[in-house]
Design a protein around this motif. Structure first.
Motif, PDB file in Angstrom:
ATOM      1  N   TYR A  97       0.827  -1.208   0.000  1.00 24.26           N
ATOM      2  CA  TYR A  97       0.000   0.000   0.000  1.00 24.26           C
ATOM      3  C   TYR A  97       0.857   1.252   0.000  1.00 24.26           C
ATOM      4  O   TYR A  97       0.466   2.302  -0.532  1.00 24.26           O
ATOM      5  CB  TYR A  97      -0.940   0.012   1.212  1.00 24.26           C
ATOM      6  N   THR A 123       1.763   2.721  -3.704  1.00 26.62           N
ATOM      7  CA  THR A 123       0.740   3.526  -4.387  1.00 26.62           C
ATOM      8  C   THR A 123       0.392   4.776  -3.598  1.00 26.62           C
ATOM      9  O   THR A 123       0.072   5.821  -4.181  1.00 26.62           O
ATOM     10  CB  THR A 123      -0.524   2.686  -4.654  1.00 26.62           C
ATOM     11  N   PHE A 170     -11.675   3.118  -3.894  1.00 26.21           N
ATOM     12  CA  PHE A 170     -10.519   2.240  -4.157  1.00 26.21           C
ATOM     13  C   PHE A 170     -10.193   1.408  -2.922  1.00 26.21           C
ATOM     14  O   PHE A 170      -9.831   0.223  -3.038  1.00 26.21           O
ATOM     15  CB  PHE A 170      -9.300   3.075  -4.562  1.00 26.21           C
ATOM     16  N   GLY A 207     -10.094  -2.610  -2.849  1.00 24.82           N
ATOM     17  CA  GLY A 207      -8.898  -3.339  -2.448  1.00 24.82           C
ATOM     18  C   GLY A 207      -9.145  -4.268  -1.282  1.00 24.82           C
ATOM     19  O   GLY A 207      -8.621  -5.394  -1.241  1.00 24.82           O
ATOM     20  N   GLY A 217      -4.632  -6.475  -3.686  1.00 25.12           N
ATOM     21  CA  GLY A 217      -5.635  -5.755  -2.899  1.00 25.12           C
ATOM     22  C   GLY A 217      -5.021  -4.624  -2.098  1.00 25.12           C
ATOM     23  O   GLY A 217      -5.596  -3.527  -1.989  1.00 25.12           O
ATOM     24  N   LEU A 273      -4.403  -1.708  -4.330  1.00 20.90           N
ATOM     25  CA  LEU A 273      -5.646  -0.958  -4.548  1.00 20.90           C
ATOM     26  C   LEU A 273      -6.000  -0.121  -3.325  1.00 20.90           C
ATOM     27  O   LEU A 273      -6.454   1.024  -3.453  1.00 20.90           O
ATOM     28  CB  LEU A 273      -6.791  -1.922  -4.883  1.00 20.90           C
ATOM     29  N   GLN A 274      -5.804  -0.682  -2.127  1.00 24.24           N
ATOM     30  CA  GLN A 274      -6.053   0.095  -0.913  1.00 24.24           C
ATOM     31  C   GLN A 274      -5.204   1.364  -0.902  1.00 24.24           C
ATOM     32  O   GLN A 274      -5.680   2.449  -0.552  1.00 24.24           O
ATOM     33  CB  GLN A 274      -5.733  -0.746   0.328  1.00 24.24           C
ATOM     34  N   MET A 280      -4.231   3.089  -3.298  1.00 21.64           N
ATOM     35  CA  MET A 280      -4.667   4.081  -4.268  1.00 21.64           C
ATOM     36  C   MET A 280      -5.648   5.081  -3.664  1.00 21.64           C
ATOM     37  O   MET A 280      -5.912   6.132  -4.251  1.00 21.64           O
ATOM     38  CB  MET A 280      -5.289   3.393  -5.484  1.00 21.64           C
TER      39      MET A 280
END
Length: 455
Positions: free
Chosen positions: A55, A58, A85, A89, A105, A108-109, A111
């Protein structure tokens, strides 16, 4: 808080909750993944580190761009997008049967990089004289969220497994979405962005600022160390027959005691105006904690090491942003904080990579030797830091036609007694002052600004 109006109080608690729900979701995986991720396809020490720190990559890449988007699209749309997002995620990670999908995932979190938008909206919704109180309320949620996550993560994972962690974070993110949609106030005015969001033109210059560079390096290393040690620490506790269901019983008293012990350090550093000395002391506590685990791997020794680590960590986490605020040039606090936050999250990513790599190719205990060495390098680099005298930040509206007029006004203001720095932003029609806490006459500065606008 008693001096905040109803709109400011609503902004403070609602934005603080949004921040808290997001940070809880990011932090809860740290103390449990090394244990509860073992049943995932592809599980390995390297992927432990990648999943924990993913995480941060991103977050680091999108922190500043999402802040810029909030200027173009609005604060709340960007916050809703970021939390969306985060929900996505969390669901991907909750349904994953492989470490690869958990890592995706987590990407995505990350983001959902909405810190800049949250701070900017808080700035939009508050009066200038009350803004520090609201920012302090939001800032306090970071430390509180970390403490809750370190205790709640092991408890939730013990009850419902790794997927339970991610379903819980998805639920919290959905709650955050509802808060932003229904409760967080809509900004009726817009504060100048220079003190809350990063500005494109100044980022490269701030990366070259020697004192800000030391702080950016420091927060990167701090979060690198935090993430790295939790790649191997939960497994080390299991090897001591300390079952995972009981890990919260270690973390809770350690974190409470660390917070209590950190407070006197903050008071003494401020009262004696020896911020640099106490910063070096806090870094030294981190190094001692790693050495203690390295030489004595009994439960009492690890508990003492964690206490020392979190005393140092909490002090540094609270004091370095305050130093950055003091050092940042007038009118560029937002830009300085944006680069600082990006360094912080990149440190979390790098820590996951480092922890996974060291644990893959050598014993987990050797990671603490590497961490101690990195701490020593940080201590040597930080020892040459220069902490400026305390100052106050002020901003005033101005009317300047162009850059030449702005430069002329700035030059006249720098001649006033007590003025340390002046920045005039033509696009905002506002000037920013950094002034000494004594010998500065605000009325004189206002009079000079008014006379320059008449001439």
């Amino acid at each position: 808080m008693s001096h905040l109006n109803p709109l400011e109080k609503r902004a403070a608690w609602s934005l603080a909750l949004v921040f808290a729900f997001r940070m809880l979701g990011l932090f809860m995986l740290i103390p449990v993944f090394a244990i509860f991720g073992k049943d995932l396809i592809g599980f390995s020490p390297m992927w432990i580190g990648l999943a924990i720190g993913a995480y941060g990559l991103t977050q680091a890449l999108l922190q500043i761009p999402m802040g810029w988007l909030s200027d173009k699209w609005g604060r709340k749309p960007v916050m809703l997008l970021g939390l969306g997002f985060f929900v996505l995620g969390s669901v991907v990670a909750a349904l994953a049967d492989s470490v690869y999908m958990v890592t995706f995932g987590r990407v995505l979190q990350g983001m959902g990089a909405i810190s800049g938008a949250v701070m900017a909206l808080a700035s939009d919704l508050t009066r200038e004289e009350q803004r520090p109180k609201v920012m302090a309320v939001i800032g306090m949620t970071i430390g509180l969220s970390f403490t809750i996550a370190m205790v709640a993560g092991p408890a939730i994972a013990a009850a419902s497994g790794l997927s339970g962690i991610f379903w819980c974070t998805a639920l919290m993110a959905i709650t955050g979405l509802l808060l932003v949609w229904k409760v967080v106030p809509v900004a009726v005015s817009k504060a100048p962005t220079s003190e809350t969001l990063a500005t494109k033109g100044q980022i490269s210059a701030l990366f070259r600022h020697p004192e800000l560079l030391r702080l950016n390096f420091g927060v990167l290393v701090l979060h690198l160390l935090l993430t790295a040690i939790f790649v191997v620490l939960p497994t080390l506790l299991l090897q001591l027959n300390f079952v995972s269901e009981q890990h919260w019983q270690l973390y809770l008293p350690v974190l409470i005691a660390a917070f209590i012990l950190m407070v006197p350090l903050m008071i003494l550093a401020s009262r004696k105006q020896q911020e640099k000395g106490y910063l070096l002391l806090a870094i030294s506590l981190l190094i001692v904690s790693f050495v203690l685990i390295l030489i004595n791997q009994q439960l009492w020794s690890i508990a003492l090491a964690l206490l020392l680590f979190f005393v140092g960590f909490n002090y540094l986490e609270a004091s370095m942003p305050a130093l950055l605020s003091r050092i940042a040039p007038a009118g560029l606090k937002g830009t300085a904080m944006g680069t600082y936050a990006s360094a912080q999250f990149f440190g979390a990513f790098a820590g996951g990579i480092l922890g996974g790599a060291v644990a893959s190719f050598s014993s987990g205990e050797s990671l603490f030797a590497v961490a101690a060495l990195i701490g020593l390098l940080w201590l040597a680099y930080a020892s040459s830091m220069t902490v400026p005298a305390r100052s106050q930040r002020l901003s005033l509206p101005v009317k300047v036609a162009d850059e030449a007029a702005a430069a002329q006004l700035a030059e006249r203001l720098t001649q006033l007694k007590g003025v340390l720095e002046v920045t005039v932003v033509v696009a905002e029609q506002r000037l920013y002052l950094k002034v000494g806490q004594q010998h500065f006459d605000l009325a004189e500065a206002q009079s000079l600004v008014e006379s320059s606008q008449k001439s």
